[in-house]
Design an enzyme around this catalytic site. Structure first.
Site, short mmCIF file in Angstrom:
data_model
loop_
_atom_site.label_atom_id
_atom_site.label_comp_id
_atom_site.label_asym_id
_atom_site.label_seq_id
_atom_site.Cartn_x
_atom_site.Cartn_y
_atom_site.Cartn_z
CD GLU A 18 6.15 -1.19 6.58
OE1 GLU A 18 6.51 -0.27 5.86
OE2 GLU A 18 4.99 -1.25 7.04
CG ASP A 78 9.94 0.12 10.99
OD1 ASP A 78 10.05 1.36 10.92
OD2 ASP A 78 9.21 -0.53 10.23
CG ASP A 92 4.04 2.09 12.44
OD1 ASP A 92 3.00 2.12 11.77
OD2 ASP A 92 5.16 1.83 11.97
C1 FRU Z 1 4.75 0.91 9.17
C2 FRU Z 1 5.67 2.00 8.68
C3 FRU Z 1 7.08 1.79 9.20
C4 FRU Z 1 7.65 3.17 9.17
C5 FRU Z 1 6.46 4.01 9.55
C6 FRU Z 1 6.44 5.35 8.90
O1 FRU Z 1 3.42 1.25 9.23
O2 FRU Z 1 5.65 2.03 7.27
O3 FRU Z 1 7.81 0.85 8.46
O4 FRU Z 1 8.70 3.33 10.07
O5 FRU Z 1 5.31 3.28 9.16
O6 FRU Z 1 5.41 6.13 9.39
#
Ligand code: FRU
Length: 611
Positions: free
Chosen positions: A324, A271, A154
């Protein structure tokens, strides 16, 4: 490379004691096997980096880094067993003048220390003053943001300040698979050229550094100064909690709020994405209550004390996976005086073509509660931000200039992100996009994602310029630029009123191809990558994705961005977008456009090579 020394070596420790090691390592690196799964590595030589040999298919080894006998950090690295795929650098410069020992626990099943000694990693750990990050890999994008090396997922914590776009990202600095999550950091003045910075946030005692957001605090609400950058991210260990950080050097380095975490819950929540609500004079925070498939809304006067105000989403929209990476912002609706709020919700799995995708809701927000608009049937519609398979975790920049709402996504899919055929790095970001709202013919309000205006700056030479051309079943074939592995932008306007479908194909001399089909009656554009090149690394990769075109006049206007391993198709100024990865063995060299069920007209076709 340093020479390899072998055999029994007796050394005097700093402490004065004498130990005998069975050494099979490079000079300056002493290896002492303690058991079938435990080895000590001591740095005795000079060098900025210890290069750690990685074998992608191996299990993680846990490395406890001891500095002068104290635990400094723990990292997980797929240390090589039978072969070295690539190296990752462990930076020793912060420890100059100190004793560094790595206490390494491996997880391989074996019965004797002899077997452990044979692991490829011990012989090839090397001290070096340099680490090669040159951009040579075949599928490394030419103009999309990527990490210098290592895994990325992300985009995180993006904010704009003093002419610079800051982009942080979920980063593993010790391998090309998901692990050791930290915030990598890049900045850009033009959203095209990115400068790499040192890791901005690294794991703490509360866990890895998962996704989060940043915002400026000109009101000094948190007490760290008018110029402070505030950040909130998820600390992820056995549980997920929310941590506050702040920066007084414009986002280069961050200080941890000593009383972290600032939000704790009894179930997975992550997040955090916050913004300053100038009407209510407070911070608003969205937090993904992942397994509950809902977004929580909190408010705070100072970023430290948070009050849960409401939740949105139970039973609404796509629910096929965890929720997310939320975002919430207000935008004007084009062609009206209306303003609407958009709640972004990334979802994995459960996307329209399998795996991860970004959905959004349009509605109203009163400072505490988000309410989505229902459609004509009384139900809240599911809307997708991008109709490809490789657009995820998309969120927007805080404090962007000129009231812009600029977003960027992770250009991959959790179904196969760790398997794509790259090595030293994994994953790129999408191109940045400026979003806006429009009302479509069905009366609904949708989010449009247009390529950010800066991207016209990518254009180099106009290699093709067709003003008008009739096309039929046989079609017309044009050359794509050959320079720079064929990276280009294609602009194509087609009038398809007198045909049933229009096929737009990108192909190479090996017969690898991507077929985009505009279905006139269905008002859709499909993207077929089943024969696009290397597709067999995952059963989920070969796919056809389909976007609604939102037009009513049977004409489409496309901007197609081709980079070495991605194609992004923007339709009608961003009303629909499709982002898909492709791994052609050779670059696509030809573009063909044909019409079935009648003739169609190319009204304008331009191709630009890209610098
Ligand atoms: C989304 C996610 C988020 C988390 C991150 C961990 O792709 O699963 O929810 O914070 O990646 O790398």
């Amino acid at each position: 490379m340093n020479s390899i020394i072998k055999g029994l070596v007796t050394i005097m420790m700093l402490s004065g004691s004498v130990v005998t090691l069975d050494v099979t390592a490079a000079e300056g690196v002493e290896v002492n096997h303690l058991g079938v799964n435990n080895t000590l590595v001591r740095i005795t030589g000079e060098g900025r980096y210890l290069l750690l040999p990685v074998q992608e298919s191996n299990d993680d080894a846990r490395i406890n880094v001891l500095v002068d006998g104290r635990l400094d950090r723990s990292i997980n690295v797929r240390l090589a067993k039978s072969k070295v795929d690539y190296y990752v650098p462990f930076d020793l410069s912060p420890y100059a003048g100190h004793e560094v020992v790595m206490n390494i626990t491996t997880t391989q099943g074996r019965s004797t220390v002899r077997e452990a000694k044979d692991d490829a990693c011990w012989k090839s750990m090397t001290l070096s003053d340099t680490f090669d990050t040159a951009n040579r890999e075949k599928y490394r994008p030419a103009y999309h943001h990527t990490p210098l090396y290592g895994w990325m997922n992300d985009p995180n914590g993006m904010f704009y300040k003093d002419g610079e776009w800051h982009l942080y990202y979920q980063h593993n600095p010790y391998g090309s698979k998901w692990q050791n999550l930290s915030w990598g950091h890049s900045t850009s003045k033009d959203l095209i050229n990115w400068e790499n910075h040192p890791e901005a946030l690294e794991p703490t005692g509360l866990g890895m550094v998962f996704s989060g957001s940043c915002a400026l605090d000109p009101g000094n609400t948190a007490g760290y100064g008018d110029d402070a950058v505030l950040g909130l991210y998820t600390s992820a260990d056995a549980s997920q909690t929310q941590s506050l950080v702040w920066s007084n050097d414009g986002g280069e380095t961050f200080e941890l709020y000593p009383a972290n975490p600032v939000i704790t819950l009894e179930s997975e929540a992550r997040d955090p994405n916050m913004f300053w609500d100038d009407n209510a004079k407070q911070w608003v925070l969205l937090l993904a209550h992942a397994l509950e498939h809902e977004m929580l809304v909190f408010t705070s006067p100072d970023m430290k004390v948070w009050t849960l105000q409401s939740s949105f989403g139970k039973g609404e929209g796509a629910q096929g996976g965890v929720w997310e990476c939320p975002d919430l912002f207000e935008l004007p609706v084009a062609g009206s005086d209306e303003r609407k709020w958009v709640l972004i919700c990334n979802l994995n799995p459960g996307g329209p073509f399998g795996g991860s995708a970004t959905q959004y809701f349009v509605g109203d927000f009163d400072g505490k509660t988000f309410k989505a608009d229902a459609g004509a049937d009384g139900k809240i519609p599911t809307k997708w931000m991008d109709f490809g398979k490789d657009h995820y975790a998309t969120v927007s920049w805080s404090d962007a200039p000129d009231n812009r709402r600029t977003v960027i996504g992770w250009m991959s899919n959790w179904q196969y992100a760790a398997e794509v055929p790259t090595m030293q790095f994994r994953s790129a970001n999408t191109l940045p996009r400026d979003v806006s709202l429009f009302k479509a013919a069905d009366g609904e309000i949708y989010l449009s994602s247009a390529p950010s205006p800066e991207l016209t700056g990518l254009r180099d030479r106009l290699t093709l310029n067709v003003k008008k051309a009739n096309i039929n079943k046989k079609g017309r074939v044009y050359d794509l630029p050959a320079a720079n592995d064929g990276v280009c932008e294609i602009l194509l306007d087609v009038d398809a009123r007198k045909s049933k479908t229009v096929d737009i194909e990108l192909k190479n001399s090996d017969g690898e191809r991507v077929v985009m089909r505009y279905d006139v009656a269905a008002h859709t554009l499909s993207f077929d990558r089943r024969e696009s090149g290397i597709v067999d690394f995952s059963q989920d990769f070969p796919a056809v994705t389909v976007a609604p075109t939102f037009e009513t006049d049977n004409k489409i206007s496309l901007r197609i961005f081709v980079d070495r391993s991605s194609i992004e198709v923007f339709g009608d100024g961003g009303r629909f977008v499709m982002t898909n990865l492709v791994f052609p063995v050779k670059p696509y060299s030809k573009l063909s456009v044909s019409a079935q069920g009648g003739n169609a007209k190319i009204e304008n076709l331009r191709i630009f090579s890209i610098k």
